[in-house]
Design a protein around this motif. Structure first.
Motif, PDB file in Angstrom:
ATOM      1  N   GLY A  55       0.816  -1.212   0.000  1.00  0.00           N
ATOM      2  CA  GLY A  55       0.000   0.000   0.000  1.00  0.00           C
ATOM      3  C   GLY A  55       0.847   1.258   0.000  1.00  0.00           C
ATOM      4  N   THR A  56       1.932   1.232   0.765  1.00  0.00           N
ATOM      5  CA  THR A  56       2.834   2.385   0.831  1.00  0.00           C
ATOM      6  C   THR A  56       3.482   2.662  -0.518  1.00  0.00           C
ATOM      7  N   PHE A  57       3.879   1.586  -1.214  1.00  0.00           N
ATOM      8  CA  PHE A  57       4.521   1.764  -2.520  1.00  0.00           C
ATOM      9  C   PHE A  57       3.558   2.410  -3.511  1.00  0.00           C
ATOM     10  N   ILE A  58       2.340   1.909  -3.571  1.00  0.00           N
ATOM     11  CA  ILE A  58       1.352   2.438  -4.531  1.00  0.00           C
ATOM     12  C   ILE A  58       1.018   3.898  -4.219  1.00  0.00           C
ATOM     13  N   ILE A  59       0.649   4.173  -2.966  1.00  0.00           N
ATOM     14  CA  ILE A  59       0.261   5.543  -2.589  1.00  0.00           C
ATOM     15  C   ILE A  59       1.456   6.474  -2.627  1.00  0.00           C
ATOM     16  N   GLY A  60       2.624   5.980  -2.201  1.00  0.00           N
ATOM     17  CA  GLY A  60       3.822   6.819  -2.203  1.00  0.00           C
ATOM     18  C   GLY A  60       4.241   7.233  -3.599  1.00  0.00           C
ATOM     19  N   VAL A  61       4.157   6.295  -4.555  1.00  0.00           N
ATOM     20  CA  VAL A  61       4.487   6.627  -5.949  1.00  0.00           C
ATOM     21  C   VAL A  61       3.516   7.670  -6.494  1.00  0.00           C
TER      22      VAL A  61
ATOM     23  N   LEU B  99       4.741  11.298  -7.658  1.00  0.00           N
ATOM     24  CA  LEU B  99       4.469  11.771  -9.014  1.00  0.00           C
ATOM     25  C   LEU B  99       3.688  13.079  -8.997  1.00  0.00           C
ATOM     26  N   LEU B 100       2.703  13.159  -8.117  1.00  0.00           N
ATOM     27  CA  LEU B 100       1.886  14.376  -8.037  1.00  0.00           C
ATOM     28  C   LEU B 100       2.733  15.566  -7.598  1.00  0.00           C
ATOM     29  N   LEU B 101       3.607  15.352  -6.632  1.00  0.00           N
ATOM     30  CA  LEU B 101       4.497  16.425  -6.178  1.00  0.00           C
ATOM     31  C   LEU B 101       5.433  16.866  -7.295  1.00  0.00           C
ATOM     32  N   TYR B 102       5.955  15.894  -8.032  1.00  0.00           N
ATOM     33  CA  TYR B 102       6.907  16.197  -9.101  1.00  0.00           C
ATOM     34  C   TYR B 102       6.236  16.856 -10.302  1.00  0.00           C
TER      35      TYR B 102
ATOM     36  N   PHE C 241       1.604  14.634   7.803  1.00  0.00           N
ATOM     37  CA  PHE C 241       1.626  13.234   8.238  1.00  0.00           C
ATOM     38  C   PHE C 241       3.036  12.736   8.505  1.00  0.00           C
ATOM     39  N   ARG C 242       4.023  13.344   7.849  1.00  0.00           N
ATOM     40  CA  ARG C 242       5.409  12.984   8.154  1.00  0.00           C
ATOM     41  C   ARG C 242       5.827  13.507   9.514  1.00  0.00           C
ATOM     42  N   ALA C 243       5.213  14.595   9.939  1.00  0.00           N
ATOM     43  CA  ALA C 243       5.621  15.245  11.189  1.00  0.00           C
ATOM     44  C   ALA C 243       5.027  14.580  12.426  1.00  0.00           C
TER      45      ALA C 243
ATOM     46  N   ARG D  53       7.992  11.448  -0.543  1.00  0.00           N
ATOM     47  CA  ARG D  53       9.096  12.407  -0.662  1.00  0.00           C
ATOM     48  C   ARG D  53      10.317  11.754  -1.299  1.00  0.00           C
ATOM     49  N   LEU D  54      10.580  10.503  -0.957  1.00  0.00           N
ATOM     50  CA  LEU D  54      11.703   9.791  -1.572  1.00  0.00           C
ATOM     51  C   LEU D  54      11.473   9.602  -3.066  1.00  0.00           C
ATOM     52  N   VAL D  55      10.225   9.346  -3.448  1.00  0.00           N
ATOM     53  CA  VAL D  55       9.879   9.215  -4.869  1.00  0.00           C
ATOM     54  C   VAL D  55      10.104  10.542  -5.589  1.00  0.00           C
ATOM     55  N   GLU D  56       9.651  11.621  -4.979  1.00  0.00           N
ATOM     56  CA  GLU D  56       9.846  12.949  -5.584  1.00  0.00           C
ATOM     57  C   GLU D  56      11.335  13.236  -5.802  1.00  0.00           C
ATOM     58  N   ILE D  57      12.149  12.936  -4.800  1.00  0.00           N
ATOM     59  CA  ILE D  57      13.594  13.156  -4.918  1.00  0.00           C
ATOM     60  C   ILE D  57      14.178  12.313  -6.046  1.00  0.00           C
ATOM     61  N   ALA D  58      13.750  11.065  -6.140  1.00  0.00           N
ATOM     62  CA  ALA D  58      14.241  10.174  -7.201  1.00  0.00           C
ATOM     63  C   ALA D  58      13.879  10.705  -8.583  1.00  0.00           C
TER      64      ALA D  58
END
Length: 221
Positions: free
Chosen positions: A30-36, A40-43, A67-69, A110-115
């Protein structure tokens, strides 16, 4: 304090290990799907992005940052009403999944955005010049080019999730954290705490090895 392992119920230990793997793997998916999607949306909505949109970017970034905080143990408590509505209970491995996913997905986003930001813009511009659609750019350029970094990021996230499952276990989610706390720490049976810690470290090594191996295989550089 002695570690003679006399207090360990091996059947319960096996069940707790299974529950930890179950919570980690399901929440990681679930984290992989939502995180990607978040990454992508951030990027894409950032300045000079393919879908540049300040409002959407600001809203998405705010949600991710909020949510990160929030410390994970507090997030679990905050999500009790939502978890009960969704799962019908606040105890057990399934009840931990919403908090695990909601807690880890923004971090991975955030890691996806950085990548994605590390991809050579020339590759994207070349795809655009050939008339590639945004969908094609996402699935044939952005995701393939960033895949080694995405795998490295999900490996880091997986290790964080294993720690989250242990914390969730302390409030009734099951798994090794629950067995170590209730059967071990509260009863002063430190052999149980020790063996649970060893197994958790072993699980971390497994995920780290798989992640490093996969990332190296996918890295064409």
């Amino acid at each position: 304090m002695t570690l003679n392992f006399a207090n360990i119920d091996w059947d319960k230990l096996m069940t707790a290990t299974y529950e930890t793997f179950y919570m980690t793997l399901i929440s990681l998916t679930g984290t992989f799907i939502i995180g990607v999607l978040l990454g992508l949306l951030l990027y894409l909505t950032a300045k000079d992005g393919l879908w540049e949109n300040k409002v959407i970017n600001f809203i998405t970034a705010t949600i991710v940052n909020v949510f990160r905080a929030i410390p994970f143990i507090i997030l679990i408590l905050l999500l009790f009403p939502f978890t009960y509505f969704l799962i019908g209970t606040i105890r057990g491995p399934n009840a931990a999944l919403p908090a695990l996913i909601i807690g880890a997905a923004p971090f991975y986003g955030r890691l996806v955005e950085i990548a994605l930001k590390e991809i050579d813009k020339g590759v994207i511009e070349a795809a655009q010049s050939m008339g590639a659609s945004t969908r094609s750019i996402i699935f044939k350029v952005l995701l393939p080019e960033s895949m080694p970094a995405l795998i490295s990021g999900i490996t880091v996230t997986a290790i964080a999730l294993i720690g989250y499952t242990a914390m969730a276990g302390a409030i009734g989610a099951g798994g090794l954290g629950s067995y170590a706390y209730y059967a071990g720490f509260q009863r002063r049976a430190f052999d149980i705490v020790f063996i649970c810690s060893v197994i958790i470290v072993f699980i971390v090594f497994i995920f780290q090895f798989i992640g490093d191996f996969t990332s190296k295989k996918l890295d064409k550089r």
